[in-house]
Design a protein around this motif. Sequence first.
Motif, short mmCIF file in Angstrom:
data_model
loop_
_atom_site.label_atom_id
_atom_site.label_comp_id
_atom_site.label_asym_id
_atom_site.label_seq_id
_atom_site.Cartn_x
_atom_site.Cartn_y
_atom_site.Cartn_z
N MET A 22 0.83 -1.19 0.00
CA MET A 22 0.00 0.00 0.00
C MET A 22 0.87 1.25 0.00
SD MET A 22 -3.10 0.99 0.11
CE MET A 22 -4.17 2.27 0.58
N GLY A 23 1.91 1.25 0.86
CA GLY A 23 2.80 2.41 0.93
C GLY A 23 3.54 2.63 -0.37
N LEU A 24 3.98 1.55 -1.01
CA LEU A 24 4.68 1.67 -2.28
C LEU A 24 3.75 2.23 -3.36
CD1 LEU A 24 7.27 1.14 -3.88
CD2 LEU A 24 6.40 -1.15 -4.35
N SER A 25 2.52 1.77 -3.38
CA SER A 25 1.55 2.26 -4.36
C SER A 25 1.26 3.75 -4.16
CB SER A 25 0.25 1.46 -4.26
OG SER A 25 -0.72 2.00 -5.11
N LEU A 26 1.13 4.17 -2.92
CA LEU A 26 0.87 5.58 -2.64
C LEU A 26 2.09 6.45 -2.95
CD1 LEU A 26 -1.21 5.35 0.65
CD2 LEU A 26 -2.05 5.83 -1.63
N THR A 27 3.28 5.88 -2.79
CA THR A 27 4.49 6.63 -3.13
C THR A 27 4.65 6.79 -4.63
OG1 THR A 27 5.55 5.73 -1.16
CG2 THR A 27 6.99 6.70 -2.80
N ILE A 28 4.30 5.77 -5.37
CA ILE A 28 4.42 5.82 -6.83
C ILE A 28 3.38 6.75 -7.43
CG2 ILE A 28 4.22 4.45 -8.93
CD1 ILE A 28 5.42 2.11 -7.36
N HIS A 29 2.20 6.80 -6.86
CA HIS A 29 1.09 7.61 -7.39
C HIS A 29 0.73 8.72 -6.40
CE1 HIS A 29 0.62 4.50 -10.39
NE2 HIS A 29 0.50 3.60 -9.43
N PRO A 30 1.46 9.84 -6.39
CA PRO A 30 1.17 10.89 -5.41
C PRO A 30 -0.22 11.51 -5.55
CG PRO A 30 3.05 11.50 -6.79
CD PRO A 30 2.58 10.17 -7.23
N ALA A 31 -0.75 11.58 -6.76
CA ALA A 31 -2.11 12.14 -6.92
C ALA A 31 -3.13 11.26 -6.22
CB ALA A 31 -2.44 12.28 -8.40
N LEU A 32 -2.95 9.95 -6.33
CA LEU A 32 -3.83 9.02 -5.63
C LEU A 32 -3.68 9.19 -4.12
CD1 LEU A 32 -5.76 6.57 -5.73
CD2 LEU A 32 -3.73 5.13 -5.69
N SER A 33 -2.46 9.40 -3.68
CA SER A 33 -2.20 9.60 -2.25
C SER A 33 -2.95 10.80 -1.73
CB SER A 33 -0.71 9.79 -2.00
OG SER A 33 0.02 8.70 -2.45
N LEU A 34 -2.95 11.87 -2.50
CA LEU A 34 -3.64 13.09 -2.11
C LEU A 34 -5.14 12.84 -1.94
CD1 LEU A 34 -3.39 16.18 -1.64
CD2 LEU A 34 -3.85 16.43 -4.07
N SER A 35 -5.73 12.12 -2.88
CA SER A 35 -7.17 11.84 -2.80
C SER A 35 -7.49 10.90 -1.65
CB SER A 35 -7.65 11.22 -4.11
OG SER A 35 -7.49 12.13 -5.17
N VAL A 36 -6.70 9.85 -1.51
CA VAL A 36 -6.95 8.88 -0.44
C VAL A 36 -6.81 9.55 0.92
CG1 VAL A 36 -6.06 6.79 0.64
CG2 VAL A 36 -6.34 6.88 -1.82
N LEU A 37 -5.77 10.36 1.08
CA LEU A 37 -5.57 11.05 2.35
C LEU A 37 -6.70 12.02 2.64
CD1 LEU A 37 -3.62 11.33 4.71
CD2 LEU A 37 -2.45 13.12 3.44
N ALA A 38 -7.16 12.70 1.61
CA ALA A 38 -8.27 13.64 1.79
C ALA A 38 -9.54 12.92 2.23
CB ALA A 38 -8.52 14.40 0.50
N PHE A 39 -9.86 11.81 1.60
CA PHE A 39 -11.05 11.05 2.00
C PHE A 39 -10.89 10.46 3.40
CE2 PHE A 39 -11.86 10.77 -2.68
CZ PHE A 39 -13.06 11.46 -2.65
N TYR A 40 -9.70 9.97 3.71
CA TYR A 40 -9.44 9.40 5.03
C TYR A 40 -9.66 10.45 6.12
CZ TYR A 40 -6.94 7.25 8.89
OH TYR A 40 -6.61 6.74 10.10
#
Length: 127
Positions: free
Chosen positions: A1-19
């Motif tokens: 999960m951490g590797l996926s979020l590191t590779i895709h920062p735009a996805l990280s931004l959305s996931v973090l915002a929803f969380y």
Amino acid sequence: MGLSLTIHPALSLSVLAFYIGFGVLFRSVAAISFALDIKKYGSKNWGVLLALGIIGSIFSFILIWNPVFAGLSVVVLIALSFMFAGLFSIYFSLQLRKLNKAPKKISAKLRERYDDILKEIQEELEN
């Protein structure tokens, strides 16, 4: 999960915002519920809790509705947290330094009495 979020920062931004948005929403609903419970017990300050719960729920809906806003606000909040943590560390280290210098100011007579008391305590514990 951490590797996926590191590779895709735009996805990280959305996931973090929803969380964060859903976390704040659940806590806000709980705050509204607690405010209404406190009202039942006759507290006079239940309105402040209710207002904070409503403001929190509005803020959470904004975070969920607009993740870019959430991403920008998270960065600011994290930056402020690090800044205050750094200021705390600096102040704490200055206080520790002051405490480290304090025993050096004690007179020789007082230090001798302190050492005698420590010896008595150690002797008492050994018996």
